[in-house]
Scaffold this motif. Sequence first.
Motif, PDB file in Angstrom:
ATOM      1  N   MET A   1       0.831  -1.207   0.000  1.00  0.00           N
ATOM      2  CA  MET A   1       0.000   0.000   0.000  1.00  0.00           C
ATOM      3  C   MET A   1       0.867   1.260   0.000  1.00  0.00           C
ATOM      4  SD  MET A   1      -2.998  -0.513  -0.394  1.00  0.00           S
ATOM      5  CE  MET A   1      -4.657  -0.654   0.214  1.00  0.00           C
ATOM      6  N   LYS A   2       0.379   2.312  -0.652  1.00  0.00           N
ATOM      7  CA  LYS A   2       1.113   3.575  -0.736  1.00  0.00           C
ATOM      8  C   LYS A   2       0.385   4.675   0.048  1.00  0.00           C
ATOM      9  CE  LYS A   2       4.129   1.896  -3.678  1.00  0.00           C
ATOM     10  NZ  LYS A   2       5.518   1.628  -3.233  1.00  0.00           N
ATOM     11  N   CYS A   3       1.165   5.689   0.463  1.00  0.00           N
ATOM     12  CA  CYS A   3       0.602   6.829   1.198  1.00  0.00           C
ATOM     13  C   CYS A   3      -0.372   7.602   0.302  1.00  0.00           C
ATOM     14  CB  CYS A   3       1.742   7.738   1.638  1.00  0.00           C
ATOM     15  SG  CYS A   3       1.213   9.317   2.306  1.00  0.00           S
ATOM     16  N   TYR A   4      -1.446   8.088   0.870  1.00  0.00           N
ATOM     17  CA  TYR A   4      -2.437   8.807   0.046  1.00  0.00           C
ATOM     18  C   TYR A   4      -1.919  10.172  -0.398  1.00  0.00           C
ATOM     19  CZ  TYR A   4      -4.230  12.459   3.169  1.00  0.00           C
ATOM     20  OH  TYR A   4      -4.367  13.589   3.924  1.00  0.00           O
ATOM     21  N   ASN A   5      -0.930  10.699   0.348  1.00  0.00           N
ATOM     22  CA  ASN A   5      -0.335  11.988  -0.033  1.00  0.00           C
ATOM     23  C   ASN A   5       0.810  11.808  -1.012  1.00  0.00           C
ATOM     24  OD1 ASN A   5      -1.712  14.082   1.269  1.00  0.00           O
ATOM     25  ND2 ASN A   5      -0.670  13.684   3.209  1.00  0.00           N
ATOM     26  N   HIS A   6       1.639  10.766  -0.731  1.00  0.00           N
ATOM     27  CA  HIS A   6       2.868  10.560  -1.498  1.00  0.00           C
ATOM     28  C   HIS A   6       2.784   9.184  -2.148  1.00  0.00           C
ATOM     29  CE1 HIS A   6       3.680  12.997   2.161  1.00  0.00           C
ATOM     30  NE2 HIS A   6       4.243  13.802   1.271  1.00  0.00           N
ATOM     31  N   THR A   7       2.453   9.170  -3.413  1.00  0.00           N
ATOM     32  CA  THR A   7       2.183   7.894  -4.076  1.00  0.00           C
ATOM     33  C   THR A   7       3.434   7.040  -4.227  1.00  0.00           C
ATOM     34  OG1 THR A   7       2.254   9.200  -6.094  1.00  0.00           O
ATOM     35  CG2 THR A   7       0.080   8.487  -5.330  1.00  0.00           C
ATOM     36  N   LYS A   8       4.627   7.660  -3.975  1.00  0.00           N
ATOM     37  CA  LYS A   8       5.858   6.880  -4.088  1.00  0.00           C
ATOM     38  C   LYS A   8       6.221   6.180  -2.777  1.00  0.00           C
ATOM     39  CE  LYS A   8       7.944   9.731  -7.653  1.00  0.00           C
ATOM     40  NZ  LYS A   8       8.763  10.968  -7.760  1.00  0.00           N
ATOM     41  N   ASN A   9       5.730   6.735  -1.669  1.00  0.00           N
ATOM     42  CA  ASN A   9       6.119   6.211  -0.355  1.00  0.00           C
ATOM     43  C   ASN A   9       5.231   5.048   0.079  1.00  0.00           C
ATOM     44  OD1 ASN A   9       7.784   8.382  -0.489  1.00  0.00           O
ATOM     45  ND2 ASN A   9       6.949   9.442   1.291  1.00  0.00           N
ATOM     46  N   ASP A  10       5.878   4.062   0.700  1.00  0.00           N
ATOM     47  CA  ASP A  10       5.111   2.952   1.246  1.00  0.00           C
ATOM     48  C   ASP A  10       4.369   3.409   2.491  1.00  0.00           C
ATOM     49  OD1 ASP A  10       5.641   0.900  -0.534  1.00  0.00           O
ATOM     50  OD2 ASP A  10       7.634   0.564   0.353  1.00  0.00           O
ATOM     51  N   ALA A  11       3.179   2.900   2.669  1.00  0.00           N
ATOM     52  CA  ALA A  11       2.399   3.255   3.852  1.00  0.00           C
ATOM     53  C   ALA A  11       2.892   2.462   5.055  1.00  0.00           C
ATOM     54  CB  ALA A  11       0.920   2.971   3.600  1.00  0.00           C
ATOM     55  N   VAL A  12       2.961   3.110   6.207  1.00  0.00           N
ATOM     56  CA  VAL A  12       3.370   2.416   7.430  1.00  0.00           C
ATOM     57  C   VAL A  12       2.263   2.455   8.486  1.00  0.00           C
ATOM     58  CG1 VAL A  12       5.842   2.830   7.108  1.00  0.00           C
ATOM     59  CG2 VAL A  12       4.464   4.497   8.365  1.00  0.00           C
ATOM     60  N   ALA A  13       1.240   3.271   8.256  1.00  0.00           N
ATOM     61  CA  ALA A  13       0.172   3.399   9.247  1.00  0.00           C
ATOM     62  C   ALA A  13      -1.099   3.847   8.544  1.00  0.00           C
ATOM     63  CB  ALA A  13       0.551   4.417  10.315  1.00  0.00           C
TER      64      ALA A  13
END
Length: 156
Positions: free
Chosen positions: A1-13
């Motif tokens: 899953m990716k962050c909703y703000n930063h589509t390049k960053n992996d989501a951690v929470a």
Amino acid sequence: MKCYNHTKNDAVATCADCQKWLCHECASFYQEPVCAPCNQKRINYERQNIFKDFWIMLVLGIGLTYLWVSMFSERLSHGIDVMFVIVYFYIFFSVYNWWKFLNKITPEMFLFMSIIGWIIYFAIKFCLSLFVWVFVTPIVIYQKVKRLIELNKIKT
Ligand SMILES: [Zn+2]
Ligand SMILES: [Zn+2]
């Protein structure tokens, strides 16, 4: 899953309120992992609650003072003086805080005690609060105003 703000960053929470995915940067922006719109909602909600409390205090203060003065003014030999009105306004203005304060210092476990135990406990707390209630209102107002200023300072 990716962050909703930063589509390049992996989501951690995920956002504690709306469960949107957040990256490490977004999740550590506030004390709790919440997204920016939800954080704004929380601030607005808290601010509204503070204003609501002030309104309740004002309405109780003005309404009950008016009732009290109109009920007893005829029986008072000295009539209505300003000090009299101010003192009663302060008492009624404080009623709401006083009541909240009493709730706070009465742990819920006492609701499960015997009625008599609960009455004794409540009577003790009530007597104690008679000595402190005068100080509760200024403290509560100070805390609320301080919190409002803090809320206004938070960058969103
Ligand atoms: Zn959210
Ligand atoms: Zn992010």
